[in-house]
Scaffold this motif. Sequence first.
Motif, short mmCIF file in Angstrom:
data_model
loop_
_atom_site.label_atom_id
_atom_site.label_comp_id
_atom_site.label_asym_id
_atom_site.label_seq_id
_atom_site.Cartn_x
_atom_site.Cartn_y
_atom_site.Cartn_z
N GLU A 32 24.46 -5.07 -13.54
CA GLU A 32 23.87 -5.43 -14.82
C GLU A 32 22.70 -4.51 -15.13
O GLU A 32 21.85 -4.25 -14.27
CB GLU A 32 23.39 -6.88 -14.80
CG GLU A 32 22.84 -7.34 -16.12
CD GLU A 32 22.47 -8.82 -16.12
OE1 GLU A 32 22.01 -9.29 -17.18
OE2 GLU A 32 22.62 -9.50 -15.09
N TRP A 34 19.92 -3.77 -18.48
CA TRP A 34 19.41 -4.21 -19.77
C TRP A 34 18.55 -3.09 -20.34
O TRP A 34 17.62 -2.60 -19.69
CB TRP A 34 18.61 -5.49 -19.62
CG TRP A 34 18.00 -5.99 -20.88
CD1 TRP A 34 18.61 -6.11 -22.10
CD2 TRP A 34 16.66 -6.44 -21.07
NE1 TRP A 34 17.72 -6.61 -23.03
CE2 TRP A 34 16.53 -6.82 -22.42
CE3 TRP A 34 15.57 -6.56 -20.23
CZ2 TRP A 34 15.33 -7.29 -22.95
CZ3 TRP A 34 14.37 -7.04 -20.75
CH2 TRP A 34 14.28 -7.41 -22.10
N ARG A 97 22.95 -5.29 -23.23
CA ARG A 97 23.10 -5.77 -21.84
C ARG A 97 24.46 -5.32 -21.34
O ARG A 97 25.49 -5.73 -21.87
CB ARG A 97 23.00 -7.29 -21.80
CG ARG A 97 23.13 -7.86 -20.42
CD ARG A 97 22.92 -9.38 -20.46
NE ARG A 97 23.32 -9.97 -19.22
CZ ARG A 97 24.34 -10.79 -19.07
NH1 ARG A 97 25.08 -11.13 -20.11
NH2 ARG A 97 24.64 -11.28 -17.89
#
Length: 149
Positions: A32, A34, A97
């Motif tokens: 992940e 962002w 994201r």
Amino acid sequence: MNAKYLKLLVNLYPPYWGTGITVRSISPDYREIWVQMKMRWYNRNYVRSHFGGSLYAMTDPFFMLMLIHILGKEFVVWDKAAHIDFIKPSRGTVAARFLIKEEQIKQIIDNTSGGRKYFPEFSVDIENEAGEKVAHVVKTLYIRKRSMK
């Protein structure tokens, strides 16, 4: 490479630093990321919304970088193609994201067995501060297992 170090390097990379793009976080497992971009005088267009090139730039390398770290050195990972749909004008701070799921990693491993090339697609939405989608980006990657000679 440590995710914190990569975050620092990307944030210091002149094309991102110069457009106001900031990596806010990278998970330690690289699944992940962002990213955000604040509206500045130098990243807006003639009609005072975010310049489309800057919106695309904030999505450019991240799926590739994530998969390079997730899959390791036995895989070749390149960006192959991209498509961006601009949905509505964007002003203020925008964010994206990036997320790679375990199922996607398994599909990559299955589809590259025997040295086959695989061209998976990954998508990400760019959202404004109200959580409204302002752009949708689809990235096509080239992935294959390295030949072990």
